[in-house]
Each structure stands twice: as C-alpha cells, then as structure tokens.
Scaffold this motif. Sequence first.
Motif, PDB file in Angstrom:
ATOM      1  N   ILE A 152      42.782  40.555  41.915  1.00 18.61           N
ATOM      2  CA  ILE A 152      42.935  41.911  41.413  1.00 18.61           C
ATOM      3  C   ILE A 152      44.331  42.159  40.840  1.00 18.61           C
ATOM      4  O   ILE A 152      44.496  42.860  39.846  1.00 18.61           O
ATOM      5  CB  ILE A 152      42.583  42.949  42.516  1.00 18.61           C
ATOM      6  CG1 ILE A 152      42.361  44.325  41.881  1.00 18.61           C
ATOM      7  CG2 ILE A 152      43.654  43.011  43.589  1.00 18.61           C
ATOM      8  CD1 ILE A 152      41.719  45.315  42.825  1.00 18.61           C
ATOM      9  N   ARG A 153      45.361  41.546  41.448  1.00 16.83           N
ATOM     10  CA  ARG A 153      46.701  41.753  40.907  1.00 16.83           C
ATOM     11  C   ARG A 153      46.818  41.126  39.525  1.00 16.83           C
ATOM     12  O   ARG A 153      47.353  41.733  38.600  1.00 16.83           O
ATOM     13  CB  ARG A 153      47.764  41.166  41.849  1.00 16.83           C
ATOM     14  CG  ARG A 153      49.174  41.341  41.302  1.00 16.83           C
ATOM     15  CD  ARG A 153      50.242  40.861  42.261  1.00 16.83           C
ATOM     16  NE  ARG A 153      51.562  41.052  41.661  1.00 16.83           N
ATOM     17  CZ  ARG A 153      52.232  42.197  41.670  1.00 16.83           C
ATOM     18  NH1 ARG A 153      51.721  43.255  42.244  1.00 16.83           N
ATOM     19  NH2 ARG A 153      53.414  42.283  41.097  1.00 16.83           N
ATOM     20  N   ARG A 154      46.332  39.896  39.405  1.00 16.24           N
ATOM     21  CA  ARG A 154      46.394  39.208  38.109  1.00 16.24           C
ATOM     22  C   ARG A 154      45.617  39.981  37.046  1.00 16.24           C
ATOM     23  O   ARG A 154      46.064  40.139  35.909  1.00 16.24           O
ATOM     24  CB  ARG A 154      45.838  37.791  38.266  1.00 16.24           C
ATOM     25  CG  ARG A 154      45.533  37.077  36.955  1.00 16.24           C
ATOM     26  CD  ARG A 154      46.800  36.650  36.254  1.00 16.24           C
ATOM     27  NE  ARG A 154      46.483  35.825  35.096  1.00 16.24           N
ATOM     28  CZ  ARG A 154      47.120  35.906  33.943  1.00 16.24           C
ATOM     29  NH1 ARG A 154      48.079  36.772  33.768  1.00 16.24           N
ATOM     30  NH2 ARG A 154      46.790  35.118  32.952  1.00 16.24           N
ATOM     31  N   MET A 156      39.858  49.752  46.412  1.00 19.23           N
ATOM     32  CA  MET A 156      41.044  48.954  46.072  1.00 19.23           C
ATOM     33  C   MET A 156      41.811  48.595  47.345  1.00 19.23           C
ATOM     34  O   MET A 156      42.098  49.461  48.172  1.00 19.23           O
ATOM     35  CB  MET A 156      41.958  49.727  45.115  1.00 19.23           C
ATOM     36  CG  MET A 156      43.230  48.977  44.764  1.00 19.23           C
ATOM     37  SD  MET A 156      44.245  49.843  43.535  1.00 19.23           S
ATOM     38  CE  MET A 156      43.351  49.441  42.044  1.00 19.23           C
ATOM     39  N   PRO A 157      42.173  47.312  47.515  1.00 26.47           N
ATOM     40  CA  PRO A 157      42.921  46.908  48.714  1.00 26.47           C
ATOM     41  C   PRO A 157      44.255  47.640  48.816  1.00 26.47           C
ATOM     42  O   PRO A 157      44.871  47.984  47.802  1.00 26.47           O
ATOM     43  CB  PRO A 157      43.132  45.402  48.510  1.00 26.47           C
ATOM     44  CG  PRO A 157      42.074  44.987  47.548  1.00 26.47           C
ATOM     45  CD  PRO A 157      41.839  46.165  46.656  1.00 26.47           C
ATOM     46  N   SER A 187      36.073  48.103  37.456  1.00 27.06           N
ATOM     47  CA  SER A 187      35.437  48.386  38.735  1.00 27.06           C
ATOM     48  C   SER A 187      36.265  47.739  39.833  1.00 27.06           C
ATOM     49  O   SER A 187      36.360  46.516  39.918  1.00 27.06           O
ATOM     50  CB  SER A 187      34.001  47.842  38.760  1.00 27.06           C
ATOM     51  OG  SER A 187      33.436  48.018  40.038  1.00 27.06           O
ATOM     52  N   CYS A 188      36.873  48.550  40.669  1.00 23.64           N
ATOM     53  CA  CYS A 188      37.759  48.019  41.715  1.00 23.64           C
ATOM     54  C   CYS A 188      36.996  47.241  42.784  1.00 23.64           C
ATOM     55  O   CYS A 188      37.588  46.431  43.498  1.00 23.64           O
ATOM     56  CB  CYS A 188      38.533  49.163  42.364  1.00 23.64           C
ATOM     57  SG  CYS A 188      39.647  50.013  41.228  1.00 23.64           S
ATOM     58  N   CYS A 189      35.688  47.473  42.905  1.00 26.52           N
ATOM     59  CA  CYS A 189      34.922  46.742  43.914  1.00 26.52           C
ATOM     60  C   CYS A 189      34.362  45.433  43.376  1.00 26.52           C
ATOM     61  O   CYS A 189      33.823  44.627  44.127  1.00 26.52           O
ATOM     62  CB  CYS A 189      33.788  47.606  44.462  1.00 26.52           C
ATOM     63  SG  CYS A 189      32.548  48.055  43.229  1.00 26.52           S
ATOM     64  N   ALA A 190      34.487  45.200  42.063  1.00 25.86           N
ATOM     65  CA  ALA A 190      33.917  43.994  41.468  1.00 25.86           C
ATOM     66  C   ALA A 190      34.899  42.829  41.453  1.00 25.86           C
ATOM     67  O   ALA A 190      34.496  41.688  41.282  1.00 25.86           O
ATOM     68  CB  ALA A 190      33.454  44.285  40.041  1.00 25.86           C
TER      69      ALA A 190
END
Length: 552
Positions: free
Chosen positions: A338-340, A378-379, A329-332
């Motif tokens: 997020i990169r790691r 996603m950023p 989940s990209c919003c979680a």
Amino acid sequence: MRASAECLTRLHDMVRDDNYCVMLADARGVTIDYRVAHDRRKEFRHSGLHIGSCWSEDEEGTCGIANVLADLAPVTVHKTDHFRAAFTTLTCSAAPIFAPDGDLIGVLDASAVQSPDNRESQRIVNRLVRDSATLIENACFLQRMASCWILFGHQSRNHVEVRPDLLIAFDESGNVVAANRRASEWMPCPNGPHHIDEIFDPLHVKLRDIGHTGTIAQLRLRANGTVLYARVRAPFGHVGRRGPVARHGAIPLSHESGAPAREHDCSALGPFLRSTDARVVENARIAQRVAGKRLPILLQGETGVGKEVFARAIHNAGARRNRPFIAVSCCALPESRIRRELFEYGPGPFEAARRADIRGTIAMADGGTLFLDEIGDMPLAQQASLLRVLADGVMVTVDGKSSRHVDVNVICATQRDLAHMTHTGAFRDDLYYRLSGAALTLPPLRERHDIAALIDTIFADEAQAVDRPLTLDATLAARLAMYAWPGNLRQLRTAIRYACAVCDTELVDTRHVDAILASQLPPVAPPTTKPTARVRAHASMPAQSSPIRART
C-alpha cells in the motif's frame, strides 16, 4: 467492465475459431475480464492466460500488454518477441483504452497459444483489437459523460447513429467538457477550453435546434471547413421545456443567445439536485458548495449506495473536472504494497531503464481528485503517511532521498463507523478530523423516496445494451420498488441488467428476474384494471405520467 463486456464477447466471436482468447487488463496490467472457448480454458490457463494474471513488464518482461502500458500505443508481440522463453509460442495483439481525460485505464488483448510464424498473419487481428478498443473507449466516454450533452459526429450520415467517429461532451452553457481522441484531433487547440460554437459552424440550423427535433444535422468544422453530420443527445434524465427526455431534448442555449442556464443544470450534480428525495438533494447542495474548495469530503453509507458515483459527480462539478480523478480501494491493496502504491514515486529497480517517472497513486492525482474507498480499512501505519500528505502535501521518492509537493482534493468513503473506530484505536483520530471536513451520509435505497424514478432510469440505461426495444412491466416495477435491497443501488442495477439480458420478449417481467430474488420480492395488491407496461414518454407528455420505454 460494464462498457467493455459486449465488445469482448463480439471480438472473441470473431477470433475464437482461430483459437484466440480475449483479455481485458487494467492500467497495471492485471487481467480483469476474459473470453475463451470453454474446451480450451485449461490450455490457455497453462500458458498464463486467465483472470488475475499480471502482464506488466516487471512480472513478465516484453509482451503485448506490457508494451502498451509502456508505449501507450497498439502493438503485436509475436512469438520470439516475447521476453520469457515460455511465451515464445504465443502471439499477442494489444491496444490501449483511454479515459475521457486522456489517462490510460486499460488494455485490450487477443492472444493465441499457437499461430503461424509469419508476423503478417496477425495484421487483421491487430486491426480488430484496435477497433474494439476504440469502441470500449467510446462506451466509457458515454458512460462517464452521461450528465452532459453529447454530440455524435461522422462524415457519413449513415454512420452517425451506428458508429460515430466524434464524441464531444459539453455542459448546459455549451462549454466543452471532454472529447474522444478523434474529436480532439479536429479541435483548434486540443489542450484549451472551448465552446461548442468555436468548433462548429452549423449549416442552415442552430445547434440548439438539433436537440429540439432529434434529427441528424449538417455541421462544418471551423478549423478546416470539413462537413460533418451530427446529432445531439441530452443529459440522461434532462428535463427540457417540453418534458422529460432520455435521448433527445432541448439543446442548451448557444453562446450567441447569452441567456444564462439555471445553476443546478450546469453542474454534474444536477441529477442528484433534481431528485425527489430530500436527503439526496441536501447532500448534493452541500457537495455543490464545497466542490473544489480544498475541503476533504467524507462519504458514509452502506455498501452499494453509490459513494463512488457521487464522488465523481463532486469532482466533475468543481474547477478540477478536467484534471485526474483517481480512485483507490484501500481494502484491495495488501498492506505490504500500500505504501508503494499510494505514497511513493520515482523509478523502481525494474522501471529505471525504461521510464524515469513511475508515480504512486496520489502523485497521479496531482492537480485533481483522489478518491479513497473504504478508508476505514487502511492500516494504521499508512494512515500516518496519508495524514502527512494531507497536512503538508509532501510525497517521498522510492529511495527516500527526495520529496515533492502534490496538490490533491481528497474524497473518502466508508461503510464503517469511523468515529467509533477512533475510540477503539482502530483509526487515527487526527486523520478522522482532517478527513471529515464535510461529512455526508448517503441514504440506503430502502429509505429513498425516489426509488421508482431510479428503477425507471436504471432500466432505460441497461436496456440500451440490448439490440431490441424493451419494456418494463408495471407490476414488476412496483415489486422492485417495494423490495428492501440490502445491496442497494449496486444490487438493483445487477438485477435489472440480468433481467434485460435474459429477456426473450419485448416485455421484461418477473419471469426474467433471478429466481432467488423473484422469490423475495413482495407481492403487490391486484389492480382494479389490467396493469399496463411502463414505456418511455414522448417529449410532449407531462413528467408525472411518463411511462418508460427503453430502446437502443
């Protein structure tokens, strides 16, 4: 969560008098479900035992959940075995929970704040945790393999129905799709493809006939001659030659017959292809053609319409169905992590001493399918990294000194308008064009023409979780079908699950619906005759007149 809830409650009922709490952690060690006596909640929370706590080795050092994550085996970590001095009064017994594909998906743990010093005092609790983890594992297996034929087996006839030892899922042609851990141990080549006829030698009965009668039959394992008892469950909603059945039906043709099965019945997308809603069928037809073709798929639709369920069906319909399906989940995930979590691999500073291969989520999906939910959240900085992976298949190590190639099929989902976001600069246009190789829009529940059938299917599914027969009132079913359902399928399933849980009679009617929802359900015109309950059809009944009766 759905597969484990009842097991957590039962396990806690067995150990609560000895002042244990029960926790369910995900594959990263984060507590996602929890059972504790209400009057002791504060005490356990003070010791760190609560929902949202992370028990990975990075966070807490040696503990029950961390050891299971590292060693993938049951363990008891007793008192001073714990790394942190604050936990040396705790005792923790934990066991892993694996997915049908063998990946670790969670950890079950029973912990006490105070316990005897003797480690042997934890032996029974350890066994209870291990047995409960197996039950959850098998429940996950049955949930994920609902679109397949499933063989239930045990060496005792009396245990086949109540607690099967072996679970084997296979497709319409008899090819084995998945097996639980116990069944895998009995297979001649655990890592290779199988046909069901290569595993069992039926005694006095052909395998396909077991499904015709719904009886328990004797089978012999070809590998060692062991005799087992088994029954076979048809795919949920399967339409056999004698009509619709939910628990038993015509077994798929065996290897010996050589008769081909219909194409749509061989696919995990079969339930969608058999829908009476034209848009659902068209989406499934397109998905069936592109599944496994290395074409990114973008699923669009409102929240709760079943985007992840459809994505899993696409994965299971393709050639990669026996490879990992990794959902993110990209919003979680916070932007700082997020990169790691997604793009890097290799040992971090804390993992290096124990494990040499700590993989990011994309690397975990290598060879399989990566499902990115809410991709619109996603950023921008990480969208560029994702674009590089999609374009070149390249991952970098944590330290950035080396790289590796990955091979993933990507399915994305969003409830946002990505095309509009590209115009405002909130989403990269080059990434959007790459992700939307096949763009499918899933219709909201209020616009679907098969809502009555969905209600029947979900009710039958949820009613299996209770310990008595349940019947859905026809008037309630009609009112549910007329409601707009802003939360779509997710809201519908939650509403039916609640009604089944609180129902204290055999008939589930409007009295058992959440009060707020019940006040919003539209009325139905009074019938000319007294409404009858919907009950499950017998195999000989025609599909169009089949009532629904759900039974455990």
